[in-house]
Design a protein around this motif. Structure first.
Motif, PDB file in Angstrom:
ATOM      1  N   UNK A   1       5.297   2.116  -8.767  1.00 22.52           N
ATOM      2  CA  UNK A   1       5.828   2.501  -7.462  1.00 22.52           C
ATOM      3  C   UNK A   1       6.000   4.012  -7.437  1.00 22.52           C
ATOM      4  N   UNK A   2       5.545   4.640  -6.378  1.00 24.26           N
ATOM      5  CA  UNK A   2       5.703   6.096  -6.297  1.00 24.26           C
ATOM      6  C   UNK A   2       7.136   6.482  -5.960  1.00 24.26           C
ATOM      7  N   UNK A   3       7.983   5.474  -5.703  1.00 19.76           N
ATOM      8  CA  UNK A   3       9.397   5.732  -5.428  1.00 19.76           C
ATOM      9  C   UNK A   3      10.288   5.220  -6.560  1.00 19.76           C
ATOM     10  N   UNK A   4       9.682   4.837  -7.685  1.00 20.10           N
ATOM     11  CA  UNK A   4      10.452   4.262  -8.794  1.00 20.10           C
ATOM     12  C   UNK A   4      11.576   5.205  -9.221  1.00 20.10           C
ATOM     13  N   UNK A   5      12.757   4.631  -9.372  1.00 16.86           N
ATOM     14  CA  UNK A   5      13.926   5.427  -9.753  1.00 16.86           C
ATOM     15  C   UNK A   5      14.893   4.498 -10.480  1.00 16.86           C
ATOM     16  N   UNK A   6      14.817   4.438 -11.813  1.00 17.65           N
ATOM     17  CA  UNK A   6      15.656   3.485 -12.552  1.00 17.65           C
ATOM     18  C   UNK A   6      17.147   3.710 -12.359  1.00 17.65           C
ATOM     19  N   UNK A   7      17.568   4.954 -12.224  1.00 20.17           N
ATOM     20  CA  UNK A   7      18.997   5.224 -12.042  1.00 20.17           C
ATOM     21  C   UNK A   7      19.488   4.705 -10.689  1.00 20.17           C
ATOM     22  N   UNK A   8      18.727   5.007  -9.640  1.00 27.93           N
ATOM     23  CA  UNK A   8      19.109   4.522  -8.317  1.00 27.93           C
ATOM     24  C   UNK A   8      18.994   3.003  -8.255  1.00 27.93           C
ATOM     25  N   UNK A   9      17.972   2.452  -8.909  1.00 34.81           N
ATOM     26  CA  UNK A   9      17.795   1.001  -8.914  1.00 34.81           C
ATOM     27  C   UNK A   9      19.006   0.307  -9.530  1.00 34.81           C
ATOM     28  N   UNK A  10      19.561   0.893 -10.598  1.00 40.95           N
ATOM     29  CA  UNK A  10      20.730   0.303 -11.248  1.00 40.95           C
ATOM     30  C   UNK A  10      21.941   0.325 -10.322  1.00 40.95           C
TER      31      UNK A  10
ATOM     32  N   UNK B   1       0.833  -1.206   0.000  1.00 43.86           N
ATOM     33  CA  UNK B   1       0.000   0.000   0.000  1.00 43.86           C
ATOM     34  C   UNK B   1       0.867   1.256   0.000  1.00 43.86           C
ATOM     35  N   UNK B   2       1.945   1.231   0.771  1.00 42.17           N
ATOM     36  CA  UNK B   2       2.828   2.394   0.844  1.00 42.17           C
ATOM     37  C   UNK B   2       3.564   2.603  -0.473  1.00 42.17           C
ATOM     38  N   UNK B   3       4.021   1.519  -1.086  1.00 47.26           N
ATOM     39  CA  UNK B   3       4.775   1.623  -2.334  1.00 47.26           C
ATOM     40  C   UNK B   3       3.924   2.218  -3.449  1.00 47.26           C
ATOM     41  N   UNK B   4       2.657   1.810  -3.528  1.00 39.34           N
ATOM     42  CA  UNK B   4       1.780   2.297  -4.593  1.00 39.34           C
ATOM     43  C   UNK B   4       1.051   3.577  -4.216  1.00 39.34           C
ATOM     44  N   UNK B   5       0.962   3.864  -2.916  1.00 36.90           N
ATOM     45  CA  UNK B   5       0.202   5.020  -2.472  1.00 36.90           C
ATOM     46  C   UNK B   5      -1.289   4.827  -2.636  1.00 36.90           C
ATOM     47  N   UNK B   6      -1.714   3.570  -2.744  1.00 37.81           N
ATOM     48  CA  UNK B   6      -3.124   3.264  -2.982  1.00 37.81           C
ATOM     49  C   UNK B   6      -3.686   2.423  -1.837  1.00 37.81           C
ATOM     50  N   UNK B   7      -4.968   2.614  -1.512  1.00 38.29           N
ATOM     51  CA  UNK B   7      -5.608   1.791  -0.477  1.00 38.29           C
ATOM     52  C   UNK B   7      -5.998   0.429  -1.060  1.00 38.29           C
TER      53      UNK B   7
END
Length: 337
Positions: free
Chosen positions: A218-227, A164-170
């Protein structure tokens, strides 16, 4: 609160748990009013707790901490209360690898890939059903210690909170199951998971999310940081996965080298009877057919059978008929988003 566990004299199990996961659970219990001094005394803790990504403790110590927390709080829903309060940032790189993934489904797959960095004691396992829904199973032996049961229940609650936190959805769970007997009242569980599809006395502790929800970004998605994180994770010395489902999967994948796989063959490799294997699979909330399909897909996705002709591909996946292999691969493709 920073603490370190003194190994119990009875500890002899090879399974380990990352100290950062323990620290997150202990911190949540302190927020619930548990005295740090009482935790230190009852769990036989000393200070300080190692804070590196690789520090681990015997899993029996982690499970004992759960029993102590339940005893000190007297709460019958302690797993839920801890899950609602724990800070996943405390588990380090595993948390950030998960939240920087593009979608919730990707986060599930990453959690599977790096789960041994948190615990080698059975732990969590993600599955995708034929309709695209995703389940997270949290293994515990119903004959095992109370701490193992609480840890598995915590996993169900914590995973749902994080989704729920990752998506920001209930989100509303599609289905939830617990090994425990049904409580006198479970309205609080219906409200927590936003579903009345809750099962008790089930084969596994499990939460299932709808296929559509797994595609939420994901509201925290970050491809650069993920790499960057993925490169760092590649250098981590993850302990071997010693959980039973992981061992079964590797035995099945290896057995495919010899052609069609039978339950009698795999049961022999596991030093148990076919009936005992069927019973153990039921306890894990799965079936022989599902596990064999999982092993075939692992083998296919690892690239061992991706560039072969139809006959060779069928043989590599444990089929005698190429048409059966084609149907299976087509089913996998159709189950993708």
């Amino acid at each position: 609160m920073e603490t370190v566990l003194v190994p119990d004299r009875a500890v002899g199990a090879p399974a380990t748990t990352n100290v950062q996961l323990l620290q997150a659970v202990l911190q949540s219990s302190v927020q619930l009013g548990v005295s740090p001094e009482a935790l230190t005394r009852e769990c036989r803790l000393t200070t300080p707790l190692p804070t590196t990504e690789h520090a681990s403790i015997p899993s029996t110590q982690y499970l004992r901490a759960w029993e102590v927390i339940e005893f000190l709080t007297g709460a019958t829903d302690i797993a839920q209360q801890v899950a609602e309060r724990y800070d996943p940032r405390l588990i380090g790189i595993h948390h950030y690898l998960t939240i920087t993934a593009p979608t919730l489904r990707d986060a599930m797959e990453i959690n599977n890939r790096y789960r041994a960095t948190l615990s080698t004691d059975r732990g969590a396992r993600a599955r995708t059903s034929g309709n695209g829904a995703g389940s997270f199973d949290f293994a515990s032996d119903p004959r095992g210690p109370r701490g193992a049961q609480l840890s598995a229940q915590f996993g169900v609650f914590a995973y749902f909170v994080r989704a729920c936190d990752l998506t920001g959805a209930p989100l509303a769970a599609e289905h939830v199951s617990f090994r425990q007997p049904a409580p006198a009242h479970h309205r609080h569980l219906i409200e927590f998971f936003r579903t009345d599809s809750i099962e008790f006395d089930a084969p596994a502790d499990r939460v299932t999310l709808r296929a559509a929800d797994l595609e939420l970004p994901s509201r925290f998605a970050d491809p650069n940081l993920a790499a960057v994180l993925a490169a760092a994770a590649a250098d981590m010395q993850s302990p071997p996965v010693t959980d039973w489902p992981g061992r079964l999967a590797e035995i099945l994948v290896a057995a495919l080298d010899d052609g069609p796989v039978t339950i009698h063959q795999v049961a022999h490799n596991l030093a148990m009877s076919p009936r005992s294997l069927q019973r153990r699979l039921a306890e894990e909330g799965t079936t022989w057919r599902a596990e064999l399909d999982h092993a075939r897909r692992l083998r296919y996705e690892r690239g061992r059978a991706a560039h072969l002709n139809d006959t060779e591909r069928a043989r590599a996946l444990g089929y005698t008929d190429p048409r059966s292999a084609r149907r299976t691969i087509s089913r996998w493709a159709n189950s993708q988003p």
